[in-house]
Design an enzyme around this catalytic site. Structure first.
Site, PDB file in Angstrom:
ATOM      1  N   GLU A  53       6.184  -0.665  -5.793  1.00 55.97           N
ATOM      2  CA  GLU A  53       5.034  -0.811  -6.718  1.00 55.97           C
ATOM      3  C   GLU A  53       3.645  -0.634  -5.435  1.00 55.97           C
ATOM      4  OE1 GLU A  53       4.729  -0.191  -9.522  1.00 55.97           O
ATOM      5  OE2 GLU A  53       6.807  -0.445 -10.118  1.00 55.97           O
ATOM      6  N   CYS A  95      -3.861  -4.934  -7.783  1.00 55.07           N
ATOM      7  CA  CYS A  95      -3.451  -3.424  -8.297  1.00 55.07           C
ATOM      8  C   CYS A  95      -4.063  -2.788  -9.344  1.00 55.07           C
ATOM      9  CB  CYS A  95      -2.033  -3.368  -7.800  1.00 55.07           C
ATOM     10  SG  CYS A  95      -1.199  -4.276  -8.951  1.00 55.07           S
ATOM     11  N   SER A 126       0.935  -1.297   0.003  1.00 52.29           N
ATOM     12  CA  SER A 126       0.159  -0.087  -0.262  1.00 52.29           C
ATOM     13  C   SER A 126       0.816   1.467  -0.068  1.00 52.29           C
ATOM     14  CB  SER A 126      -0.989  -0.130   1.344  1.00 52.29           C
ATOM     15  OG  SER A 126      -0.002   0.163   2.339  1.00 52.29           O
ATOM     16  N   VAL A 131       2.130   2.308   3.638  1.00 55.27           N
ATOM     17  CA  VAL A 131       3.313   1.524   3.993  1.00 55.27           C
ATOM     18  C   VAL A 131       4.643   1.893   3.150  1.00 55.27           C
ATOM     19  CG1 VAL A 131       4.326  -0.693   4.432  1.00 55.27           C
ATOM     20  CG2 VAL A 131       1.948  -0.463   5.063  1.00 55.27           C
ATOM     21  N   GLY A 132       4.357   1.873   1.954  1.00 55.55           N
ATOM     22  CA  GLY A 132       5.524   2.489   1.040  1.00 55.55           C
ATOM     23  C   GLY A 132       6.166   3.663   1.652  1.00 55.55           C
TER      24      GLY A 132
END
Ligand code: NAP
Length: 479
Positions: free
Chosen positions: A246, A280, A225, A228-229
């Protein structure tokens, strides 16, 4: 409790308990696992450092054969592993088997590409000198992967990492460790140095954070997500690690007034509800020309009515449950939000099946406004919204009005419109008369804006992340 962390060439038991529950039948506990301890994590990194130095010296032919063998083995076991994958993730069996086969294809592909890691040799601007540009490994690479493609994503990261001569530390999603364990068994069953490939289970906040902050892990490839990225980037960036991320998306499928209606409906249904919308690349925004809006909505509702929801392993199931309780609750919450923002045209309810699981109806909202939350936030469930558009320009404006930019599609019979769409859509992937999901493995994959960060994944472009370039100058003197 299994010995489920693979560290320095050994399966070892860690600490605590991670319970793997079948989302199609929550009474079915697949297994209990343990997280890697701090000492085990350190051992994984140290053994990876050592093994990487050996692996980079292994010839390309042997590396190629090993990767191809891993691919062959995955394809050979795709039925058995696909069943396990579907049991832990909840996607229908055919999709589970297909995902394992895809992981195999990734390894086979990078096994072949291993023989083509070409450099360049060019004359220097200075007479008599030569310049060589070559590729070298990075070192130890951390892989952090999500639950929605629990074997394909670790595979499409691990295969090019190994091809380029790196060692790997894999931390899979805590919700789907079983697929990662099976992948690790197949990889480490080959003739590779002990410690080259390590599996460390544990939560993102614990083991994931260790990957982010360990000084000897020089690069991180992450899929998950956006939130979190961003956190991962903050944690890892003080050490200037190379990063590839990604993340989420909000993919538009544009349907023009000249579209073949059946193609439009099939692509919309497949893109929105395939994989329970947990892709995604899912088409959650269906942007439809007002001239065919009514027929499209009627046709899509008829199609959705026929989607067979059920246990992932039941014959005939076309849509499985949500993968976990938190995703399921989030989906139902978005249905409530959507009711205040658009018109609920189909679904929206939890479903009672023969087993207790996270089942819900495929859900369609219509007459949506692109500015609303259900059209701006990634829901990651079987929920789509139809938004009317006046013409292609208006459809593009709506499609591009998002923080994300991963995939997009147009359904049209006009080559000119398709070309105009491809040139003006701000996404990393664009499809014509095809769903926004379901892509090839030999070409680059990735997005723009908040959907991606860093070099592309997959295809030959993957080498830009997994290797580093050296420029050598040679003065060979005169004979
Ligand atoms: P997530 O919650 O972001 O988790 C992804 C991974 O990050 C998991 O392994 C997770 O561990 C770990 N993690 C969590 N917190 C961390 C931290 N502080 N530091 C380091 N690692 C941490 O994503 P998800 O729910 O598994 O997957 C769904 C998301 O993935 C969606 O947004 C979807 O769009 C995205 N996705 C993108 C692509 C793409 O190619 N663009 C493909 C597939 C999925 P735990 O499991 O232990 O929490």
């Amino acid at each position: 409790m299994n010995n489920c962390n693979y560290i320095g060439g050994q399966w070892v038991q860690g600490k605590g308990s991670i319970v793997n529950i079948n989302p199609s039948d929550t009474s079915d506990i697949i297994a209990e696992y343990s997280s890697a301890t701090s000492d085990q994590f350190e051992e994984a990194v140290q053994s990876a450092l050592h093994a990487q130095r050996e692996w980079e010296k292994v010839g390309i032919e042997k590396k190629s054969q090993i990767l191809i063998k891993i691919g062959d083995e995955l394809i050979h076991k795709s039925k058995e592993l696909g069943e396990l994958l579907s049991r832990e993730e909840g996607k229908p069996l055919a999709e589970g088997i297909g995902e394992v086969a895809r992981a195999g294809q990734q390894f086979q592909y990078y096994g072949s590409e291993c023989l083509r890691l070409y450099g360049e040799k060019i004359p220097s601007t200075r007479p008599g000198f030569q310049v060589e540009i070559s590729r070298e490994p990075l070192g130890v690479i951390g892989i952090i992967s999500p639950w929605n493609f629990p074997i394909a994503i670790p595979a499409w990261k691990a295969a090019p990492a190994l091809m380029c001569g790196n060692a790997v530390i894999l931390k899979p999603a805590s919700l789907t460790p079983a697929s990662a364990i099976e992948l690790t068994k197949i990889i480490t069953n080959q003739d590779i140095p002990e410690g080259l490939f390590n599996l460390v289970l544990g939560s993102g906040g614990d083991v994931g954070n260790k990957i982010a902050t360990h000084k000897d892990i020089v690069a991180i490839t992450f899929t998950g997500s956006v939130d979190v990225g961003k956190k991962l980037y903050q944690d890892a960036s003080p050490q200037l690690k190379k990063m590839q991320m990604e993340m989420g998306s909000k993919n538009p499928l544009v349907v023009m007034d000249d579209a073949d209606l059946q193609t439009a409906i099939t692509c919309a249904s497949n893109g929105a509800y395939g994989g329970t919308g947990q892709k995604c690349t899912a088409s959650s925004r269906l942007i439809v020309h007002e001239k065919i809006y009514k027929e499209f909505v009627e046709g899509l509702i008829e199609n959705i009515k026929n989607i067979k929801v059920g246990h992932a392993l039941d014959k005939g199931t076309q849509m499985g449950p949500a993968s976990n309780q938190s995703q399921y609750e989030s989906n139902l919450n978005y249905v409530e939000i959507g009711k205040g923002e658009a018109k609920l045209a189909y679904g929206g309810n939890p479903m009672n099946m023969r087993t207790a699981g996270y089942y819900m109806e495929p859900t369609l909202f219509i007459d949506g406004d692109n500015k609303s939350r259900i059209n701006q936030e990634e829901m990651f469930g079987p929920i789509a919204c139809v938004i009317p558009a006046k013409n292609l320009e208006n459809a593009l404006e709506i499609a591009n009005d998002t923080d994300f930019g991963l995939s997009s599609g147009i359904i049209t019979q006009s080559l000119a419109k398709a070309e105009y769409f491809k040139q003006n859509i701000k996404t990393g992937v664009a499809t014509v008369n095809l769903p926004t999901a379901g892509l090839d493995y030999h070409v680059p994959f990735g997005g723009r804006k908040a959907s991606s960060f860093g070099p592309r994944e997959q295809g030959t472009y993957a080498r830009d992340f997994y290797s580093q370039v050296k420029t050598s100058y040679i003065n060979s003197g005169s004979i």
